[in-house]
Design a protein around this motif. Structure first.
Motif: not given
Length: 393
Positions: A134-140
Protein backbone atom coordinates in the motif's frame (compact mmCIF):
# COMPACT_ATOMS: atom_id res chain seq x y z
CA UNK A 1 29.59 7.35 -2.88
CA UNK A 2 26.16 8.41 -1.61
CA UNK A 3 23.37 7.25 -3.89
CA UNK A 4 19.99 8.85 -4.08
CA UNK A 5 17.32 6.52 -2.71
CA UNK A 6 13.62 7.10 -3.32
CA UNK A 7 12.12 8.81 -0.27
CA UNK A 8 9.14 6.51 -0.25
CA UNK A 9 11.40 3.56 0.58
CA UNK A 10 12.28 5.12 3.92
CA UNK A 11 8.83 3.97 5.08
CA UNK A 12 9.13 0.48 3.61
CA UNK A 13 10.32 -2.38 5.79
CA UNK A 14 11.95 -5.57 4.63
CA UNK A 15 9.71 -8.62 4.57
CA UNK A 16 10.03 -10.14 8.03
CA UNK A 17 9.33 -13.64 6.75
CA UNK A 18 11.94 -13.39 3.99
CA UNK A 19 14.47 -11.89 6.40
CA UNK A 20 13.93 -14.80 8.79
CA UNK A 21 14.32 -17.27 5.94
CA UNK A 22 17.64 -15.63 5.08
CA UNK A 23 18.68 -15.82 8.74
CA UNK A 24 17.83 -19.53 8.89
CA UNK A 25 19.89 -20.19 5.74
CA UNK A 26 22.85 -18.25 7.13
CA UNK A 27 22.75 -20.16 10.40
CA UNK A 28 22.70 -23.48 8.55
CA UNK A 29 25.55 -22.39 6.29
CA UNK A 30 27.58 -21.52 9.39
CA UNK A 31 27.10 -25.04 10.69
CA UNK A 32 24.36 -24.28 13.22
CA UNK A 33 21.58 -26.85 13.45
CA UNK A 34 18.30 -25.02 13.22
CA UNK A 35 14.74 -26.00 12.44
CA UNK A 36 12.98 -23.43 10.28
CA UNK A 37 9.28 -23.13 11.12
CA UNK A 38 9.04 -19.53 9.92
CA UNK A 39 8.35 -20.06 6.21
CA UNK A 40 5.26 -20.78 4.17
CA UNK A 41 6.80 -23.15 1.64
CA UNK A 42 5.09 -26.58 1.50
CA UNK A 43 7.58 -29.43 1.77
CA UNK A 44 5.59 -31.45 -0.78
CA UNK A 45 6.89 -31.93 -4.29
CA UNK A 46 4.74 -30.36 -7.01
CA UNK A 47 2.36 -33.09 -8.31
CA UNK A 48 3.82 -35.04 -11.22
CA UNK A 49 1.15 -34.25 -13.80
CA UNK A 50 1.81 -30.52 -13.31
CA UNK A 51 5.55 -30.94 -13.82
CA UNK A 52 4.89 -33.14 -16.85
CA UNK A 53 2.81 -30.38 -18.43
CA UNK A 54 5.56 -27.81 -17.93
CA UNK A 55 8.23 -30.19 -19.20
CA UNK A 56 6.10 -30.92 -22.25
CA UNK A 57 5.80 -27.20 -22.94
CA UNK A 58 9.58 -26.80 -22.66
CA UNK A 59 10.21 -29.77 -24.93
CA UNK A 60 8.00 -28.31 -27.63
CA UNK A 61 9.75 -24.95 -27.38
CA UNK A 62 6.85 -23.14 -25.72
CA UNK A 63 9.17 -20.55 -24.16
CA UNK A 64 8.11 -17.24 -25.69
CA UNK A 65 5.88 -14.33 -24.72
CA UNK A 66 2.19 -14.85 -24.09
CA UNK A 67 -0.60 -12.31 -23.82
CA UNK A 68 -0.26 -10.11 -20.75
CA UNK A 69 -3.66 -11.41 -19.71
CA UNK A 70 -2.27 -14.96 -19.71
CA UNK A 71 -2.85 -18.09 -21.74
CA UNK A 72 -6.48 -18.30 -22.92
CA UNK A 73 -6.75 -21.91 -21.75
CA UNK A 74 -5.52 -21.00 -18.26
CA UNK A 75 -7.96 -18.10 -18.00
CA UNK A 76 -10.76 -20.46 -18.98
CA UNK A 77 -9.61 -22.92 -16.32
CA UNK A 78 -9.60 -20.14 -13.70
CA UNK A 79 -13.08 -19.02 -14.77
CA UNK A 80 -14.35 -22.60 -14.47
CA UNK A 81 -12.76 -22.89 -11.02
CA UNK A 82 -14.43 -19.68 -9.82
CA UNK A 83 -17.80 -20.75 -11.18
CA UNK A 84 -17.72 -24.28 -9.76
CA UNK A 85 -16.26 -23.33 -6.38
CA UNK A 86 -18.01 -20.05 -5.64
CA UNK A 87 -20.75 -19.64 -8.22
CA UNK A 88 -18.94 -16.53 -9.48
CA UNK A 89 -19.01 -15.83 -13.23
CA UNK A 90 -16.03 -14.02 -14.76
CA UNK A 91 -15.39 -13.56 -18.46
CA UNK A 92 -12.01 -15.21 -19.16
CA UNK A 93 -11.40 -12.81 -22.07
CA UNK A 94 -11.71 -9.60 -20.05
CA UNK A 95 -12.05 -10.29 -16.33
CA UNK A 96 -9.06 -12.51 -15.47
CA UNK A 97 -5.33 -11.74 -15.57
CA UNK A 98 -2.68 -14.38 -14.91
CA UNK A 99 0.21 -13.06 -12.83
CA UNK A 100 3.68 -14.24 -11.81
CA UNK A 101 2.56 -15.14 -8.25
CA UNK A 102 -0.45 -14.26 -6.12
CA UNK A 103 1.84 -11.77 -4.40
CA UNK A 104 2.17 -9.85 -7.64
CA UNK A 105 -1.59 -10.15 -8.12
CA UNK A 106 -2.09 -8.30 -4.83
CA UNK A 107 0.47 -5.69 -5.88
CA UNK A 108 -1.03 -4.96 -9.31
CA UNK A 109 -4.49 -4.81 -7.75
CA UNK A 110 -3.40 -2.20 -5.24
CA UNK A 111 -1.52 -0.22 -7.87
CA UNK A 112 -4.62 -0.25 -10.07
CA UNK A 113 -7.01 1.28 -7.53
CA UNK A 114 -4.93 3.51 -5.25
CA UNK A 115 -3.88 7.13 -5.54
CA UNK A 116 -1.45 8.98 -3.28
CA UNK A 117 -3.17 9.89 -0.04
CA UNK A 118 -5.77 7.12 -0.19
CA UNK A 119 -6.26 4.93 2.86
CA UNK A 120 -6.67 1.16 2.87
CA UNK A 121 -8.21 -0.79 5.73
CA UNK A 122 -6.30 -3.95 6.65
CA UNK A 123 -7.64 -6.23 9.40
CA UNK A 124 -4.66 -7.29 11.49
CA UNK A 125 -2.80 -9.47 12.30
CA UNK A 126 -2.19 -9.80 8.58
CA UNK A 127 0.41 -10.90 6.07
CA UNK A 128 3.51 -8.74 6.30
CA UNK A 129 3.45 -7.37 2.72
CA UNK A 130 -0.01 -5.79 2.51
CA UNK A 131 0.88 -2.58 4.31
CA UNK A 132 4.22 -2.21 2.56
CA UNK A 133 2.57 -2.65 -0.86
CA UNK A 134 0.00 0.00 0.00
CA UNK A 135 2.81 2.39 0.86
CA UNK A 136 4.63 1.57 -2.39
CA UNK A 137 1.44 2.63 -4.18
CA UNK A 138 1.64 5.99 -2.38
CA UNK A 139 -1.31 5.28 -0.10
CA UNK A 140 -1.59 4.73 3.64
CA UNK A 141 -2.36 1.39 5.32
CA UNK A 142 -4.79 1.64 8.24
CA UNK A 143 -4.79 -1.31 10.58
CA UNK A 144 -8.06 -2.66 11.93
CA UNK A 145 -6.75 -4.56 14.96
CA UNK A 146 -8.55 -7.80 15.83
CA UNK A 147 -8.38 -9.37 19.27
CA UNK A 148 -7.22 -12.85 20.17
CA UNK A 149 -9.69 -13.02 23.08
CA UNK A 150 -12.47 -12.48 20.54
CA UNK A 151 -11.14 -15.14 18.18
CA UNK A 152 -9.78 -12.48 15.79
CA UNK A 153 -13.37 -11.78 14.71
CA UNK A 154 -13.97 -9.05 12.14
CA UNK A 155 -17.05 -6.82 12.46
CA UNK A 156 -18.59 -3.82 10.74
CA UNK A 157 -18.22 -1.88 13.98
CA UNK A 158 -14.45 -2.32 13.89
CA UNK A 159 -14.31 -1.27 10.22
CA UNK A 160 -16.50 1.79 10.76
CA UNK A 161 -14.22 2.94 13.58
CA UNK A 162 -11.31 3.25 11.13
CA UNK A 163 -13.24 4.78 8.20
CA UNK A 164 -12.32 8.27 6.98
CA UNK A 165 -13.14 10.28 3.88
CA UNK A 166 -9.83 9.01 2.44
CA UNK A 167 -10.74 5.31 2.75
CA UNK A 168 -10.71 3.73 -0.70
CA UNK A 169 -10.30 0.00 -0.24
CA UNK A 170 -10.16 -2.91 2.17
CA UNK A 171 -7.76 -5.85 1.98
CA UNK A 172 -9.15 -9.20 3.13
CA UNK A 173 -7.36 -12.50 3.60
CA UNK A 174 -9.25 -15.70 4.34
CA UNK A 175 -8.19 -18.31 5.31
CA UNK A 176 -5.95 -15.95 7.18
CA UNK A 177 -2.19 -15.78 7.52
CA UNK A 178 -1.07 -15.80 10.36
CA UNK A 179 -4.07 -16.62 12.57
CA UNK A 180 -5.63 -19.49 10.62
CA UNK A 181 -9.09 -17.92 10.86
CA UNK A 182 -11.69 -18.51 8.14
CA UNK A 183 -14.11 -15.60 7.82
CA UNK A 184 -17.65 -16.79 8.45
CA UNK A 185 -20.88 -15.73 6.75
CA UNK A 186 -21.66 -13.10 9.39
CA UNK A 187 -18.27 -11.45 9.02
CA UNK A 188 -18.49 -11.44 5.22
CA UNK A 189 -22.01 -9.98 5.39
CA UNK A 190 -20.61 -7.14 7.50
CA UNK A 191 -17.83 -6.58 4.96
CA UNK A 192 -20.31 -6.63 2.08
CA UNK A 193 -22.67 -4.14 3.70
CA UNK A 194 -19.83 -1.88 4.83
CA UNK A 195 -18.11 -1.84 1.44
CA UNK A 196 -21.33 -1.18 -0.44
CA UNK A 197 -22.37 1.60 1.95
CA UNK A 198 -19.07 3.43 1.49
CA UNK A 199 -18.30 2.47 -2.13
CA UNK A 200 -15.04 0.68 -1.33
CA UNK A 201 -13.01 -1.72 -3.45
CA UNK A 202 -12.32 -5.10 -1.84
CA UNK A 203 -9.05 -6.85 -2.57
CA UNK A 204 -9.60 -10.41 -1.40
CA UNK A 205 -6.47 -12.56 -1.06
CA UNK A 206 -7.69 -16.16 -1.19
CA UNK A 207 -4.40 -17.96 -1.74
CA UNK A 208 -5.26 -20.52 1.01
CA UNK A 209 -8.80 -21.11 -0.29
CA UNK A 210 -8.43 -24.89 -0.56
CA UNK A 211 -6.76 -25.40 2.81
CA UNK A 212 -9.63 -25.50 5.31
CA UNK A 213 -10.39 -27.93 8.12
CA UNK A 214 -13.30 -29.53 9.92
CA UNK A 215 -16.68 -28.06 8.98
CA UNK A 216 -15.26 -24.71 7.94
CA UNK A 217 -15.86 -23.54 4.40
CA UNK A 218 -14.13 -20.75 2.54
CA UNK A 219 -16.41 -18.13 0.99
CA UNK A 220 -15.34 -15.31 -1.31
CA UNK A 221 -16.79 -11.81 -0.95
CA UNK A 222 -17.34 -11.88 -4.72
CA UNK A 223 -20.18 -14.33 -4.02
CA UNK A 224 -22.21 -11.45 -2.58
CA UNK A 225 -24.23 -9.48 -5.12
CA UNK A 226 -23.22 -6.11 -3.71
CA UNK A 227 -19.54 -7.13 -3.81
CA UNK A 228 -19.32 -8.75 -7.23
CA UNK A 229 -18.60 -5.49 -9.05
CA UNK A 230 -16.24 -4.09 -6.43
CA UNK A 231 -14.07 -7.12 -5.61
CA UNK A 232 -10.67 -8.08 -7.01
CA UNK A 233 -10.17 -11.73 -6.10
CA UNK A 234 -6.57 -12.92 -5.81
CA UNK A 235 -5.45 -16.53 -5.68
CA UNK A 236 -2.77 -18.77 -7.07
CA UNK A 237 -1.04 -22.11 -7.14
CA UNK A 238 1.77 -21.85 -4.57
CA UNK A 239 0.07 -23.15 -1.47
CA UNK A 240 -2.61 -25.61 -2.64
CA UNK A 241 -0.48 -27.21 -5.36
CA UNK A 242 2.98 -26.90 -3.74
CA UNK A 243 4.13 -24.60 -6.55
CA UNK A 244 5.83 -21.83 -4.58
CA UNK A 245 8.89 -21.64 -6.82
CA UNK A 246 6.78 -21.53 -9.97
CA UNK A 247 5.46 -18.02 -9.16
CA UNK A 248 1.99 -18.29 -10.65
CA UNK A 249 -1.20 -16.57 -9.58
CA UNK A 250 -4.18 -14.68 -10.90
CA UNK A 251 -6.59 -11.86 -10.19
CA UNK A 252 -10.20 -11.68 -11.32
CA UNK A 253 -12.80 -8.95 -11.13
CA UNK A 254 -15.14 -6.67 -13.05
CA UNK A 255 -13.87 -5.53 -16.43
CA UNK A 256 -13.51 -1.86 -15.47
CA UNK A 257 -11.11 -2.73 -12.65
CA UNK A 258 -9.36 -5.45 -14.63
CA UNK A 259 -8.55 -3.01 -17.44
CA UNK A 260 -6.57 -1.02 -14.87
CA UNK A 261 -4.91 -4.16 -13.49
CA UNK A 262 -3.86 -5.12 -17.01
CA UNK A 263 -2.10 -1.77 -17.52
CA UNK A 264 0.01 -2.33 -14.41
CA UNK A 265 0.81 -5.86 -15.51
CA UNK A 266 1.81 -4.75 -19.01
CA UNK A 267 4.17 -2.07 -17.72
CA UNK A 268 5.76 -4.13 -14.95
CA UNK A 269 6.39 -7.84 -15.52
CA UNK A 270 4.55 -8.16 -18.82
CA UNK A 271 3.21 -11.64 -18.23
CA UNK A 272 3.74 -14.88 -16.37
CA UNK A 273 6.09 -17.52 -17.80
CA UNK A 274 4.62 -19.37 -20.77
CA UNK A 275 5.56 -22.94 -19.84
CA UNK A 276 4.73 -22.23 -16.19
CA UNK A 277 1.20 -21.32 -17.22
CA UNK A 278 0.89 -24.72 -18.90
CA UNK A 279 1.58 -26.19 -15.49
CA UNK A 280 -1.22 -24.05 -14.08
CA UNK A 281 -3.67 -25.46 -16.61
CA UNK A 282 -2.74 -28.98 -15.54
CA UNK A 283 -3.12 -28.02 -11.86
CA UNK A 284 -6.68 -26.72 -12.23
CA UNK A 285 -7.96 -29.25 -14.76
CA UNK A 286 -6.09 -32.38 -13.66
CA UNK A 287 -6.18 -34.78 -10.73
CA UNK A 288 -7.10 -32.98 -7.48
CA UNK A 289 -6.31 -35.88 -5.16
CA UNK A 290 -2.79 -34.53 -4.38
CA UNK A 291 -4.40 -31.39 -2.99
CA UNK A 292 -6.68 -33.44 -0.76
CA UNK A 293 -3.75 -35.48 0.50
CA UNK A 294 -1.77 -32.35 1.32
CA UNK A 295 -4.70 -30.85 3.23
CA UNK A 296 -5.11 -34.11 5.16
CA UNK A 297 -1.45 -33.96 6.15
CA UNK A 298 -1.73 -30.31 7.20
CA UNK A 299 -4.71 -31.29 9.32
CA UNK A 300 -2.67 -33.96 11.10
CA UNK A 301 0.12 -31.40 11.63
CA UNK A 302 -2.39 -28.88 12.95
CA UNK A 303 -3.89 -31.26 15.48
CA UNK A 304 -0.53 -32.55 16.69
CA UNK A 305 1.07 -29.10 17.05
CA UNK A 306 -2.02 -27.70 18.75
CA UNK A 307 -2.04 -30.50 21.32
CA UNK A 308 1.69 -30.08 21.99
CA UNK A 309 1.57 -26.31 22.41
CA UNK A 310 -1.38 -26.47 24.78
CA UNK A 311 0.73 -28.53 27.16
CA UNK A 312 3.19 -25.68 27.70
CA UNK A 313 2.37 -23.73 30.88
CA UNK A 314 1.54 -20.12 30.08
CA UNK A 315 0.86 -20.70 26.37
CA UNK A 316 -2.61 -20.23 24.90
CA UNK A 317 -3.29 -21.64 21.46
CA UNK A 318 -6.39 -21.65 19.26
CA UNK A 319 -6.97 -24.44 16.76
CA UNK A 320 -6.53 -23.01 13.22
CA UNK A 321 -9.55 -23.23 10.91
CA UNK A 322 -7.59 -22.94 7.69
CA UNK A 323 -4.21 -22.16 6.02
CA UNK A 324 -1.13 -23.94 7.40
CA UNK A 325 0.02 -21.85 10.33
CA UNK A 326 -0.56 -21.94 14.06
CA UNK A 327 -0.39 -18.75 16.14
CA UNK A 328 0.17 -19.46 19.83
CA UNK A 329 -0.09 -16.68 22.41
CA UNK A 330 3.14 -16.59 24.43
CA UNK A 331 2.44 -13.30 26.21
CA UNK A 332 1.98 -15.14 29.52
CA UNK A 333 5.60 -16.29 29.55
CA UNK A 334 7.15 -12.94 30.35
CA UNK A 335 9.36 -12.32 27.31
CA UNK A 336 8.23 -8.73 27.04
CA UNK A 337 7.56 -8.90 23.30
CA UNK A 338 7.26 -11.48 20.55
CA UNK A 339 10.50 -10.49 18.84
CA UNK A 340 12.45 -11.25 22.02
CA UNK A 341 10.71 -14.61 22.23
CA UNK A 342 11.56 -15.44 18.62
CA UNK A 343 15.22 -14.53 19.07
CA UNK A 344 15.43 -16.52 22.31
CA UNK A 345 13.99 -19.57 20.55
CA UNK A 346 16.66 -19.37 17.87
CA UNK A 347 19.43 -19.21 20.45
CA UNK A 348 18.06 -21.64 23.04
CA UNK A 349 16.01 -24.10 21.00
CA UNK A 350 17.48 -23.78 17.52
CA UNK A 351 14.00 -23.09 16.13
CA UNK A 352 13.13 -20.22 13.78
CA UNK A 353 9.62 -18.80 14.14
CA UNK A 354 8.04 -15.51 13.13
CA UNK A 355 7.27 -12.95 15.86
CA UNK A 356 3.63 -11.90 15.92
CA UNK A 357 4.61 -8.23 15.88
CA UNK A 358 5.65 -8.68 12.23
CA UNK A 359 1.97 -9.05 11.37
CA UNK A 360 0.89 -5.71 12.78
CA UNK A 361 -1.41 -4.64 15.62
CA UNK A 362 -3.10 -7.61 17.22
CA UNK A 363 -0.12 -9.85 16.56
CA UNK A 364 2.08 -8.84 19.46
CA UNK A 365 2.37 -11.50 22.13
CA UNK A 366 2.11 -14.32 19.58
CA UNK A 367 4.54 -16.30 17.45
CA UNK A 368 3.72 -17.94 14.12
CA UNK A 369 4.77 -21.49 13.33
CA UNK A 370 4.41 -22.98 9.87
CA UNK A 371 2.74 -26.38 9.58
CA UNK A 372 4.01 -26.79 6.01
CA UNK A 373 7.27 -28.47 7.01
CA UNK A 374 7.72 -32.23 6.77
CA UNK A 375 6.28 -34.26 9.64
CA UNK A 376 9.74 -35.07 10.97
CA UNK A 377 10.87 -31.44 10.79
CA UNK A 378 7.68 -30.14 12.38
CA UNK A 379 7.76 -32.63 15.24
CA UNK A 380 11.43 -31.96 15.92
CA UNK A 381 10.93 -28.20 15.85
CA UNK A 382 7.77 -28.12 17.95
CA UNK A 383 9.24 -30.55 20.47
CA UNK A 384 12.39 -28.43 20.84
CA UNK A 385 10.31 -25.26 21.06
CA UNK A 386 7.90 -26.64 23.65
CA UNK A 387 10.75 -28.04 25.71
CA UNK A 388 12.53 -24.71 25.76
CA UNK A 389 9.42 -22.66 26.53
CA UNK A 390 8.54 -25.03 29.39
CA UNK A 391 11.83 -24.13 31.08
CA UNK A 392 11.62 -20.37 30.54
CA UNK A 393 11.45 -18.39 33.77
Amino acid sequence: MEHRIARKLARIERSATMALADQARSLKESGRKVVNLAGGDPYFTTPGHIMDAARGALNEGFTHYTSSRGLPELRVAVADHLRHRFGVTRDPAHEIVITPSAKHAVFVSLMAVLDPGDEVLIPTPSWVSYGQMVRLAGAEPVSVPLRADDGFTLSRELLEAKLTRKTTAIVLNSPTNPTGRVLNASELRDVADFSAAHDLVIISDEIYEQIVFDENRHHSPSEYLECAERTLTVSGFSKSYAMTGWRLGYVSGPQSLMNAVLKVQEHSVGEAGSFIQRGGVAALTGDQSPVRRMVEQYNRHREWAHAALRQVPGVECALPEGAFYIFPDVSGLGFGDSYSCAQWLIEEAGVVVTPGSAFGPGGEGHIRLSLAASTATLKAGVSQLCGALSTFN
